[in-house]
Write a protein that holds these residues in place. Sequence first.
Motif, PDB file in Angstrom:
ATOM      1  N   MET A   1       0.847  -1.168   0.000  1.00  0.00           N
ATOM      2  CA  MET A   1       0.000   0.000   0.000  1.00  0.00           C
ATOM      3  C   MET A   1       0.894   1.233   0.000  1.00  0.00           C
ATOM      4  O   MET A   1       1.945   1.247   0.629  1.00  0.00           O
ATOM      5  N   SER A   2       0.439   2.249  -0.704  1.00  0.00           N
ATOM      6  CA  SER A   2       1.255   3.456  -0.799  1.00  0.00           C
ATOM      7  C   SER A   2       0.385   4.699  -0.655  1.00  0.00           C
ATOM      8  O   SER A   2      -0.824   4.664  -0.865  1.00  0.00           O
ATOM      9  N   GLU A   3       1.044   5.803  -0.336  1.00  0.00           N
ATOM     10  CA  GLU A   3       0.330   7.074  -0.279  1.00  0.00           C
ATOM     11  C   GLU A   3      -0.184   7.449  -1.667  1.00  0.00           C
ATOM     12  O   GLU A   3      -1.231   8.072  -1.788  1.00  0.00           O
ATOM     13  N   GLU A   4       0.550   7.064  -2.696  1.00  0.00           N
ATOM     14  CA  GLU A   4       0.118   7.332  -4.061  1.00  0.00           C
ATOM     15  C   GLU A   4      -1.242   6.677  -4.349  1.00  0.00           C
ATOM     16  O   GLU A   4      -2.130   7.283  -4.966  1.00  0.00           O
ATOM     17  N   ALA A   5      -1.433   5.441  -3.875  1.00  0.00           N
ATOM     18  CA  ALA A   5      -2.713   4.744  -4.057  1.00  0.00           C
ATOM     19  C   ALA A   5      -3.821   5.456  -3.279  1.00  0.00           C
ATOM     20  O   ALA A   5      -4.946   5.586  -3.771  1.00  0.00           O
ATOM     21  N   ILE A   6      -3.495   5.936  -2.105  1.00  0.00           N
ATOM     22  CA  ILE A   6      -4.489   6.661  -1.308  1.00  0.00           C
ATOM     23  C   ILE A   6      -4.946   7.913  -2.049  1.00  0.00           C
ATOM     24  O   ILE A   6      -6.138   8.205  -2.124  1.00  0.00           O
ATOM     25  N   VAL A   7      -4.005   8.647  -2.617  1.00  0.00           N
ATOM     26  CA  VAL A   7      -4.356   9.846  -3.383  1.00  0.00           C
ATOM     27  C   VAL A   7      -5.201   9.459  -4.598  1.00  0.00           C
ATOM     28  O   VAL A   7      -6.217  10.103  -4.896  1.00  0.00           O
ATOM     29  N   LYS A   8      -4.818   8.407  -5.287  1.00  0.00           N
ATOM     30  CA  LYS A   8      -5.535   7.974  -6.490  1.00  0.00           C
ATOM     31  C   LYS A   8      -6.985   7.585  -6.196  1.00  0.00           C
ATOM     32  O   LYS A   8      -7.895   7.925  -6.950  1.00  0.00           O
ATOM     33  N   TYR A   9      -7.215   6.888  -5.089  1.00  0.00           N
ATOM     34  CA  TYR A   9      -8.540   6.343  -4.822  1.00  0.00           C
ATOM     35  C   TYR A   9      -9.359   7.108  -3.778  1.00  0.00           C
ATOM     36  O   TYR A   9     -10.568   6.886  -3.674  1.00  0.00           O
ATOM     37  N   CYS A  10      -8.734   7.989  -3.032  1.00  0.00           N
ATOM     38  CA  CYS A  10      -9.430   8.614  -1.903  1.00  0.00           C
ATOM     39  C   CYS A  10      -9.459  10.138  -1.928  1.00  0.00           C
ATOM     40  O   CYS A  10      -9.881  10.759  -0.946  1.00  0.00           O
ATOM     41  N   SER A  11      -9.008  10.761  -2.993  1.00  0.00           N
ATOM     42  CA  SER A  11      -8.919  12.226  -3.030  1.00  0.00           C
ATOM     43  C   SER A  11     -10.210  12.946  -2.633  1.00  0.00           C
ATOM     44  O   SER A  11     -10.160  13.872  -1.817  1.00  0.00           O
ATOM     45  N   PRO A  12     -11.376  12.576  -3.164  1.00  0.00           N
ATOM     46  CA  PRO A  12     -12.587  13.293  -2.756  1.00  0.00           C
ATOM     47  C   PRO A  12     -12.888  13.187  -1.249  1.00  0.00           C
ATOM     48  O   PRO A  12     -13.406  14.126  -0.645  1.00  0.00           O
ATOM     49  N   THR A  13     -12.520  12.065  -0.641  1.00  0.00           N
ATOM     50  CA  THR A  13     -12.698  11.922   0.808  1.00  0.00           C
ATOM     51  C   THR A  13     -11.678  12.787   1.539  1.00  0.00           C
ATOM     52  O   THR A  13     -12.016  13.474   2.505  1.00  0.00           O
ATOM     53  N   LEU A  14     -10.444  12.787   1.072  1.00  0.00           N
ATOM     54  CA  LEU A  14      -9.415  13.637   1.678  1.00  0.00           C
ATOM     55  C   LEU A  14      -9.788  15.109   1.579  1.00  0.00           C
ATOM     56  O   LEU A  14      -9.530  15.892   2.497  1.00  0.00           O
ATOM     57  N   ALA A  15     -10.434  15.475   0.478  1.00  0.00           N
ATOM     58  CA  ALA A  15     -10.836  16.866   0.250  1.00  0.00           C
ATOM     59  C   ALA A  15     -12.080  17.254   1.041  1.00  0.00           C
ATOM     60  O   ALA A  15     -12.430  18.435   1.113  1.00  0.00           O
TER      61      ALA A  15
END
Length: 183
Positions: A1-15
Amino acid sequence: MSEEAIVKYCSPTLAGIKTGSLFSCSYNSKAEVCEFLRKLNISLSDKGVRFMPLRFKNKKVLIYAYRPSRLLSDVQRKEAEEMLSQRGYCTQNCGGCLARLMERLSESDEFPHEIGLFLGYPVDDVKGFIEHNACGAKCVGCWKVYGDAVKAQKQFERFKKCTKVYQKQFECGRSLTRLTVAR
């Protein structure tokens, strides 16, 4: 698992524009996944975002990123609460809902259809998906739409744009912590 994957799949939640996001990735060690998520949750604790593994199966982990305050609000809406109660959920707290979701995920290889409510999908679309056996949607994007297609398409575009911006910012060196909006 990587931070890159988190950004790719979770950006709207992070935002802060989506209740939750879900993604799957391979893993070598369950302990390593749990430690990675523990550290991630500590670093984002003041941002109102949590990450948890929902299922470990066949060397894949299903990760749920979510905003507990939004999730609680979503599952306590009258129609959502009725749908979830019929499936054995107690909507008084996020922990109980998530424990039941994990239980439902362990019962079958397929996702329980109510999972859409945990991702912030409109209740009409989750109901429509269940009632129409995933057929006859008005349109398809992040989910199958059975209700307001115009509103859903605007959301799809908003999520897509958010992800594109977040990926660019991450590639330019912005950290996951700085990308995550406090809500």
